[in-house]
Design an enzyme around this catalytic site. Structure first.
Site, mmCIF file in Angstrom:
data_model
loop_
_atom_site.group_PDB
_atom_site.id
_atom_site.type_symbol
_atom_site.label_atom_id
_atom_site.label_comp_id
_atom_site.label_asym_id
_atom_site.label_seq_id
_atom_site.Cartn_x
_atom_site.Cartn_y
_atom_site.Cartn_z
ATOM 1 N N LEU A 227 3.761 7.349 0.744
ATOM 2 C CA LEU A 227 3.312 6.015 1.126
ATOM 3 C C LEU A 227 3.931 4.934 0.225
ATOM 4 O O LEU A 227 3.843 5.016 -0.993
ATOM 5 C CB LEU A 227 1.781 5.951 1.027
ATOM 6 C CG LEU A 227 1.142 4.664 1.563
ATOM 7 C CD1 LEU A 227 1.307 4.550 3.065
ATOM 8 C CD2 LEU A 227 -0.323 4.603 1.174
ATOM 9 N N ASP A 228 4.557 3.930 0.841
ATOM 10 C CA ASP A 228 5.141 2.782 0.124
ATOM 11 C C ASP A 228 6.250 3.171 -0.850
ATOM 12 O O ASP A 228 6.574 2.411 -1.778
ATOM 13 C CB ASP A 228 4.052 1.996 -0.637
ATOM 14 C CG ASP A 228 2.982 1.442 0.287
ATOM 15 O OD1 ASP A 228 3.292 1.220 1.461
ATOM 16 O OD2 ASP A 228 1.849 1.241 -0.174
ATOM 17 N N GLU A 229 6.829 4.349 -0.644
ATOM 18 C CA GLU A 229 7.858 4.826 -1.566
ATOM 19 C C GLU A 229 9.226 4.929 -0.895
ATOM 20 O O GLU A 229 10.197 5.364 -1.515
ATOM 21 C CB GLU A 229 7.472 6.210 -2.123
ATOM 22 C CG GLU A 229 6.272 6.225 -3.044
ATOM 23 C CD GLU A 229 6.618 5.823 -4.473
ATOM 24 O OE1 GLU A 229 7.735 5.367 -4.720
ATOM 25 O OE2 GLU A 229 5.738 5.977 -5.337
#
Lengths: 284, 284, 284, 284
Positions: A227-229
């Site tokens: 996530l969000d990476e």
């Protein structure tokens, strides 16, 4: 006139540029854009070309076959070739926030985006009226924690049926399932409402306010399982100060989200992005 | 003419502005700057004033005493009053990086900073020649892990001897000891070479490069015991892209560090900053 | 290892890239940087390369001769080839403003600029002490309206004696004479304290204040005979508002001037700029 | 609860703040926002307040009358008082460009703008379908050089009939007639597609390209009789380089125009702007 975009990456080696440009010369093609990048740390070569071929009798598929056989295989290239006349087909995933949706559909209607938008998918019905205003089919795919698998199945079926090339999460607020991420690797664009990697996860404006930052940002990135990476495509920022409340942050952030997501869509639709090692090469 | 700066914060209450401006009117003072801020979440009132008093016979200390007795005590104010003619005395702590030091001393010599710089303190001798060029006394205070306490003692002694009002860590690269932080609360300014809270700790440019960000930043903040967690004074950013190496990040970052630190020094020296709840109010 | 930078421009034609890269391949050279640009409106091709040759027995002058004979003459190229080990020699022209001078000399001392600075020339003696601090020879060349010709002669003599490659006007405040401009075409860098073409000429901050702009800027450009009309190298801006006085504009502008001039110096010193049709191509 | 916004300007004098805040205190009002500015050059005082009165029996018109009689007349104030519940009524003037129209209507529909938009006026029929999509009445007011007077009359009649408070020229491409400017002084907002005062008049992107600037901008301003010379409300910029064509400038500029116009509309609608001496005070 056939207008073609070619993206290449491979191990850096001598003679790549010469081989590729000769290949195009042999087709009596005219190169209108060429840019390349070498990642010296990883020793990887990236190139993006646009070229025109006036001979319409050479089929696009034949060009692709020849390129694979004569050039790509020799250098061990990963490559993609696009006919510029075929606009990529983009699916919009939305939830309840409407500002990015309005912005994208406004740009689409104004002819600013080189895409087709055959459908909007949502887990809520709230934004259906907006889709209707712009005459885009709206598909309501609700799901609960327990019916996630079913929802995913419906989403995949829609993506396939409408021959979708890439997906844009316009403040979708839901986690895309691994199966979809796998099928659309580096083809799902998300907008995160912070300057990543700062303030990952939920409520980034509240976290930014609490930390007392003087600048807030937004980040568009390709979605990966972390996530969000995922690889960052574009970021932008705006100044804030002590006079601004969390609500001010959110309102200012809306403009960032709109513009950063729109830029990412344009870059992707024009095939100006390449992904390697969780980073992007963005040709300008 | 006495030129005075007054900073106030207290619980928000009715009548504060009227009381303070009346106090100044009674001194036949002329208000040349007034700004206030109310933190509605925490219900705290902040005010910054500049005023002039032509009567030189009213001693500054008397004004302060009267203010405490008649105004501040009534409203439960925390306040500071400064005679603008007295420049704050600033200590520079440096280590081996010279670019911020050059920038600060250049600005200082050009008359751009409203401070006195009576000394530079360093745990290395590398930058002594720069101090010499600008005729600033350079104090070499080396210490090892085992002699940290002794080093702290020497630093404290120097700070006291030279009547230092605030400390600037110009890429000091060492952790300031708790005793010094306690004594100079909200009076030690650090420059961190990232867009905080992203990339705290060591090697932020390397981390930013690895993450593939499209924007890098720098952050000046007051030093607290929590590393890189203190109240942010100022931040700024610059764009990067895939063509930039870590070395390019570092070089571009130097300009950010210079400018963001210089702005923080100016704001602090002009008493334009107030700290509350680990955030700053920065009056412009 | 010989490290070489090559700049080329000519009419756009087929086969340029292939010819140039083959030339380098024949020297067993390794291309470490290549970028090109085509001005489609004017049909002009620009290229910048960096390459390394491990064979030290091939004399640099021989490489240049071969390139002219075998490549450049065929394509009608204008080109420059530089040995990267030879730093360009830069003269600083100053007058009374010291902030850009401090900034440049600080960067120079910190090893940030890839130049030699053999002399500073000024029509006033005010900044001599700064030159002394940094151990740079300071040449006082005063002149009045009537002795301009004499001053020009002295300047030219100094430029020649110290083998100057390019000149930087660090807020020089004087008009450079046509003879010097002609001799150093596209080799004199000026910093103008406005966002050109807005506010040409004297007192741009005053004019900007009067017009009520919300953003001010600075512009570095090559000097041509038309005042403030030369090819722009770099620009940057900062926000202002109604709270800022002319003096605030000037103070904020100093930071812009410093940074915009420093960037231009770096770009020029690294041979990243090319001029055509009163515009610059700036390779990044 | 009555929520009121008050804007004041007058000659700077002692006691203004005290008088105004006492007036509100006497109404048992609660000040939720106060900011002031003194133009020291022109000796003019500006203030903006927001306050709440819980007593609904005090009529808004009575408050206004009392303020005029007891405060404004004493200090020679020019002032405006607004009931925050009444949204200002905004007319959109458009021509053929659709991107600003889409942006404004998208924001309007998303509830982001504190205005009513009772009508869109255009000298062409091209954008009628967009107005229809958003259910805003579209009035086609064509005119030729010879029928300008008649067109003006129709426009004025519409503005009056729909009780319009301010006008937004969303890339209107026509010159507003003096009679309308006079009637809506400082109430007509234009977006100019350059960084004013650079590139006034027609085709600014072409002029900017020709000049070789490295930054382009957009400017929103109040319309005065002098073309592109009115008080500036907001400006913003974006970077360009040699790789960008005029078409790229235009495309990048669209984003600037959208955002700079939207910000100006928000500021005006929230009564945060004041005009004096052809400059704006913009309270934040």
């Amino acid at each position: 006139m056939q207008k073609i975009t070619l993206l290449i990456h491979c191990k850096d080696q001598k003679g790549i540029i010469a081989a590729v440009t000769s290949f195009i010369a042999n087709l009596a093609g005219n190169i209108t854009y060429i840019d390349q990048h070498v990642d010296r740390e990883l020793n990887v070569f990236f190139m993006r070309l646009e070229f025109e071929i006036s001979n319409l009798e050479i089929a696009f598929e034949v060009i692709k076959g020849d390129f694979e056989q004569n050039i790509a295989s020799e250098f061990g290239m990963k490559w993609e070739m696009y006919n510029q006349d075929l606009k990529p087909r983009m699916a919009l995933f939305v939830s309840k926030y409407d500002h990015c949706l309005f912005d994208i559909l406004g740009r689409y209607s104004a002819g600013e985006l080189n895409v087709e938008i055959p459908l909007i998918v949502s887990n809520h019905n709230d934004l259906r009226t907006i889709a209707d205003r712009f005459d885009i089919p709206f598909h309501y795919v609700p799901f609960t924690k327990d019916s996630k698998e079913e929802g995913e199945k419906m989403q995949l079926e829609l993506l396939e049926r409408f021959q979708i090339n890439f997906i844009v999460l316009a403040r979708y607020m839901q986690i895309v399932t691994p199966k979809i991420i796998e099928k659309y690797t580096n083809k799902i664009i998300n907008i995160h409402h912070s300057f990543l990697p700062a303030f990952q996860g939920a409520k980034p404006y509240h976290a930014a306010f609490k930390r007392g930052v003087k600048i807030i940002g937004a980040t568009s990135h390709y979605v990966t399982e972390e996530l969000d990476e995922g690889p960052i495509i574009e970021q932008d920022i705006t100044r804030v100060s002590h006079i601004h409340s969390v609500e001010d942050f959110i309102m200012k952030g809306r403009d960032l989200e709109r513009i950063v997501l729109a830029r990412a869509i344009k870059l992707h639709a024009q095939r100006k992005t390449m992904v390697y090692n969780n980073r992007t090469v963005v040709f300008s």
